[in-house]
Enzyme design. Sequence first.
Site, PDB file in Angstrom:
ATOM      1  CB  SER A 141      27.313  17.337  88.281  1.00 46.70           C
ATOM      2  OG  SER A 141      26.777  16.611  87.192  1.00 46.70           O
ATOM      3  CE1 TYR A 154      32.444  17.182  85.645  1.00 45.81           C
ATOM      4  CE2 TYR A 154      30.509  15.858  86.146  1.00 45.81           C
ATOM      5  CZ  TYR A 154      31.073  17.069  85.774  1.00 45.81           C
ATOM      6  OH  TYR A 154      30.264  18.152  85.533  1.00 45.81           O
TER       7      TYR A 154
HETATM    8  P1  NAI Z   1      32.535  25.436  80.372  1.00 45.84           P
HETATM    9  O1  NAI Z   1      33.797  24.794  79.934  1.00 45.84           O
HETATM   10  O2  NAI Z   1      31.661  26.035  79.343  1.00 45.84           O
HETATM   11  O3  NAI Z   1      32.821  26.520  81.484  1.00 45.84           O
HETATM   12  C1  NAI Z   1      33.723  26.254  82.524  1.00 45.84           C
HETATM   13  C2  NAI Z   1      34.593  27.463  82.757  1.00 45.84           C
HETATM   14  O4  NAI Z   1      35.496  27.145  83.831  1.00 45.84           O
HETATM   15  C3  NAI Z   1      35.432  27.806  81.541  1.00 45.84           C
HETATM   16  O5  NAI Z   1      35.340  29.176  81.244  1.00 45.84           O
HETATM   17  C4  NAI Z   1      36.840  27.417  81.956  1.00 45.84           C
HETATM   18  O6  NAI Z   1      37.827  28.224  81.357  1.00 45.84           O
HETATM   19  C5  NAI Z   1      36.769  27.587  83.461  1.00 45.84           C
HETATM   20  N1  NAI Z   1      37.814  26.826  84.158  1.00 45.84           N
HETATM   21  C6  NAI Z   1      38.195  25.557  83.952  1.00 45.84           C
HETATM   22  N2  NAI Z   1      39.223  25.234  84.739  1.00 45.84           N
HETATM   23  C7  NAI Z   1      39.493  26.339  85.482  1.00 45.84           C
HETATM   24  C8  NAI Z   1      40.462  26.634  86.473  1.00 45.84           C
HETATM   25  N3  NAI Z   1      41.382  25.735  86.853  1.00 45.84           N
HETATM   26  N4  NAI Z   1      40.441  27.869  87.032  1.00 45.84           N
HETATM   27  C9  NAI Z   1      39.542  28.792  86.634  1.00 45.84           C
HETATM   28  N5  NAI Z   1      38.618  28.569  85.694  1.00 45.84           N
HETATM   29  C10 NAI Z   1      38.594  27.352  85.117  1.00 45.84           C
HETATM   30  O7  NAI Z   1      31.761  24.280  81.170  1.00 45.84           O
HETATM   31  P2  NAI Z   1      30.402  24.307  82.018  1.00 45.84           P
HETATM   32  O8  NAI Z   1      29.644  23.136  81.563  1.00 45.84           O
HETATM   33  O9  NAI Z   1      29.779  25.618  82.013  1.00 45.84           O
HETATM   34  O10 NAI Z   1      30.964  23.976  83.456  1.00 45.84           O
HETATM   35  C11 NAI Z   1      30.685  24.754  84.618  1.00 45.84           C
HETATM   36  C12 NAI Z   1      30.441  23.825  85.790  1.00 45.84           C
HETATM   37  O11 NAI Z   1      29.236  23.107  85.574  1.00 45.84           O
HETATM   38  C13 NAI Z   1      31.518  22.779  85.968  1.00 45.84           C
HETATM   39  O12 NAI Z   1      31.806  22.646  87.350  1.00 45.84           O
HETATM   40  C14 NAI Z   1      30.881  21.527  85.419  1.00 45.84           C
HETATM   41  O13 NAI Z   1      31.434  20.376  85.995  1.00 45.84           O
HETATM   42  C15 NAI Z   1      29.447  21.735  85.834  1.00 45.84           C
HETATM   43  N6  NAI Z   1      28.432  20.963  85.145  1.00 45.84           N
HETATM   44  C16 NAI Z   1      28.266  21.054  83.798  1.00 45.84           C
HETATM   45  C17 NAI Z   1      27.271  20.347  83.172  1.00 45.84           C
HETATM   46  C18 NAI Z   1      27.045  20.447  81.688  1.00 45.84           C
HETATM   47  O14 NAI Z   1      26.218  19.700  81.154  1.00 45.84           O
HETATM   48  N7  NAI Z   1      27.718  21.295  80.972  1.00 45.84           N
HETATM   49  C19 NAI Z   1      26.352  19.463  83.913  1.00 45.84           C
HETATM   50  C20 NAI Z   1      26.638  19.424  85.328  1.00 45.84           C
HETATM   51  C21 NAI Z   1      27.610  20.161  85.902  1.00 45.84           C
END
Ligand code: NAI
Length: 285
Positions: A141, A154
């Site tokens: 991130s 985080y």
């Molecule tokens: P999101 O919630 O839309 O997608 C994350 C996905 O990971 C979901 O489908 C969820 O079901 C899955 N997930 C969560 N825990 C899990 C587990 N224990 N095992 C398997 N799958 C699991 O969120 P997003 O934002 O797309 O997040 C993706 C990555 O991006 C994360 O690592 C987040 O920390 C990172 N990130 C997100 C940012 C943002 O602004 N949305 C900015 C910087 C990093």
Amino acid sequence: AEVDGKTAFITGGANGIGLGIARALVTAGANVVIADIRDDSLDEAAAWLDADSQVETVLLDVTDREGFNDAADAAEVRFGKVHMLIGNAGIGIGGPVSEAAYDDWDWGLGVNLGGVINGLVTFLPRIKAHGEGGQIVATSSQSAMIPIPGAAIYTTAKAAALGLMESIRGELEADNIGVSAFLPGPVQTKIAQSGELRPEEFRENSGYAQHERNLEKRPNSPLWMTIEEVGERVLAGMRANDLYILTHPEFRAGMETRFKAILASIPNEPINAERAEAIAFLLSN
Ligand code: NAI
């Protein structure tokens, strides 16, 4: 490296950033296995990707090491070999550090850092074994470099994921395995809904229950990046084997301030030539 005809395994690929990466890879001709803990999202994601012959879904909790191994087996049954691992699954977790309980640390680090490690331990031997090379990507991130206030757990996980990618990059070069850390700024995703995913065992003694409910109400801003755009950026970074894939020039000034502060803290003393040699020796091994 080229992705056409290769296979990618994307954790957290059923929503948000992982889904955007899946879209970009499928469009570029790669096979994609999306692994996710949200069963309902997996079917929706596959339908949205609309490329049955290139997409496989697998239910996986990235903290489950045996499950990871089974998921890797399933990916190989479907596509033969996996070349690219995108360790992207993650949860949003925030609150004052003084209210963080062990349950919060364990869940946050278990998914956001442990998930990346479990993917690496599962897939690295498999990628090395087929000898065709590949790419390891971790979704860290931007906050690994510019911490978001009130997000110690985080930030700890994301900084560690970045350090992990930096540290393995040189080691994997000889096997033609590239390594990238993805450090996105704000993206329009479902991350505010992460609280739904907190396992029962980490609920009872959590200090963050109220903070999780507050986060749930946080809307996505239309000014945040789209998953399609981040997907394209990650694809370009993977093709170029960029160690750092960043998204937002708005963070440049903050990063410069941080690096200047770090550089300014180096003792302003002459370099000891013999000691410099000993340090070079340490770094070359
Ligand atoms: P999101 O919630 O839309 O997608 C994350 C996905 O990971 C979901 O489908 C969820 O079901 C899955 N997930 C969560 N825990 C899990 C587990 N224990 N095992 C398997 N799958 C699991 O969120 P997003 O934002 O797309 O997040 C993706 C990555 O991006 C994360 O690592 C987040 O920390 C990172 N990130 C997100 C940012 C943002 O602004 N949305 C900015 C910087 C990093």
